[in-house]
Motif scaffolding. Structure first.
Motif, PDB file in Angstrom:
ATOM      1  N   ILE A  66      -0.024   3.063   7.215  1.00  0.00           N
ATOM      2  CA  ILE A  66       1.156   2.898   8.189  1.00  0.00           C
ATOM      3  C   ILE A  66       0.874   2.377   9.341  1.00  0.00           C
ATOM      4  N   GLN A  67       0.059   2.446  10.172  1.00  0.00           N
ATOM      5  CA  GLN A  67      -0.262   2.277  11.506  1.00  0.00           C
ATOM      6  C   GLN A  67      -0.379   0.441  11.263  1.00  0.00           C
ATOM      7  N   GLU A  68      -1.132   0.177  10.357  1.00  0.00           N
ATOM      8  CA  GLU A  68      -1.584  -1.251  10.095  1.00  0.00           C
ATOM      9  C   GLU A  68      -0.290  -1.886  10.062  1.00  0.00           C
ATOM     10  N   ARG A  69       0.561  -1.334   9.256  1.00  0.00           N
ATOM     11  CA  ARG A  69       1.935  -2.272   8.787  1.00  0.00           C
ATOM     12  C   ARG A  69       2.657  -2.204  10.207  1.00  0.00           C
ATOM     13  N   ARG A  70       2.655  -1.139  10.888  1.00  0.00           N
ATOM     14  CA  ARG A  70       3.728  -1.209  12.220  1.00  0.00           C
ATOM     15  C   ARG A  70       2.996  -2.347  13.321  1.00  0.00           C
ATOM     16  N   THR A  99      10.448  -6.135  10.827  1.00  0.00           N
ATOM     17  CA  THR A  99      10.396  -4.791  10.687  1.00  0.00           C
ATOM     18  C   THR A  99       9.426  -4.294   9.663  1.00  0.00           C
ATOM     19  N   GLU A 100       9.188  -3.209   9.664  1.00  0.00           N
ATOM     20  CA  GLU A 100       8.284  -2.493   8.808  1.00  0.00           C
ATOM     21  C   GLU A 100       8.634  -2.575   7.381  1.00  0.00           C
ATOM     22  N   ALA A 101      10.059  -2.572   7.068  1.00  0.00           N
ATOM     23  CA  ALA A 101      10.377  -2.562   5.783  1.00  0.00           C
ATOM     24  C   ALA A 101      10.202  -4.073   4.974  1.00  0.00           C
ATOM     25  N   THR A 102      10.275  -4.986   5.819  1.00  0.00           N
ATOM     26  CA  THR A 102       9.728  -6.361   5.506  1.00  0.00           C
ATOM     27  C   THR A 102       8.624  -6.550   5.075  1.00  0.00           C
ATOM     28  N   ILE A 103       7.537  -6.099   6.022  1.00  0.00           N
ATOM     29  CA  ILE A 103       6.014  -6.074   5.798  1.00  0.00           C
ATOM     30  C   ILE A 103       5.721  -5.348   4.489  1.00  0.00           C
ATOM     31  N   SER A 106       4.279  -5.472  -1.242  1.00  0.00           N
ATOM     32  CA  SER A 106       4.535  -5.008  -2.443  1.00  0.00           C
ATOM     33  C   SER A 106       4.772  -6.264  -3.512  1.00  0.00           C
ATOM     34  N   ARG A 107       5.345  -7.138  -3.023  1.00  0.00           N
ATOM     35  CA  ARG A 107       5.385  -8.566  -3.803  1.00  0.00           C
ATOM     36  C   ARG A 107       4.034  -9.058  -3.864  1.00  0.00           C
ATOM     37  N   VAL A 108       3.185  -9.238  -3.155  1.00  0.00           N
ATOM     38  CA  VAL A 108       1.958  -9.695  -3.321  1.00  0.00           C
ATOM     39  C   VAL A 108       0.910  -8.766  -4.216  1.00  0.00           C
ATOM     40  N   LEU A 109       1.086  -7.419  -4.004  1.00  0.00           N
ATOM     41  CA  LEU A 109       0.507  -6.876  -4.989  1.00  0.00           C
ATOM     42  C   LEU A 109       0.933  -7.164  -6.641  1.00  0.00           C
ATOM     43  N   THR A 110       2.174  -7.103  -6.600  1.00  0.00           N
ATOM     44  CA  THR A 110       2.906  -7.338  -8.065  1.00  0.00           C
ATOM     45  C   THR A 110       2.118  -8.812  -8.622  1.00  0.00           C
ATOM     46  N   ARG A 111       2.230  -9.769  -7.707  1.00  0.00           N
ATOM     47  CA  ARG A 111       1.911 -10.912  -8.240  1.00  0.00           C
ATOM     48  C   ARG A 111       0.288 -11.053  -8.544  1.00  0.00           C
TER      49      ARG A 111
END
Length: 62
Positions: A13-17, A26-30, A35-40
């Motif tokens: 969470i701290q790294e995402r912030r 925004t944190e939501a964008t990150i 999430s998209r990278v993990l899926t790919r």
């Protein structure tokens, strides 16, 4: 007592912030990007992605 899993989540969470603030996103964008990278990559979490990168020789851990 804090469990290792709870500590890991706190660090993530701290790294995402930090990333969000640095990139002016925004944190939501990150979170969405991650999430998209993990899926790919076909990974279910960041640990799997890190292991995949290590096996591919992209990163080393000492």
């Amino acid at each position: 007592m804090v469990t290792p899993a709870a500590a890991l989540v706190t660090v993530q969470i701290q790294e995402r912030r930090r990333a969000a603030a640095h990139l002016h996103l925004t944190e939501a964008t990150i979170k969405g990007y991650v999430s998209r990278v993990l899926t790919r990559l076909g990974c279910t979490n960041q640990t799997e992605a890190a292991l995949l990168a290590q096996r591919a020789g992209l990163v080393t851990y000492e």
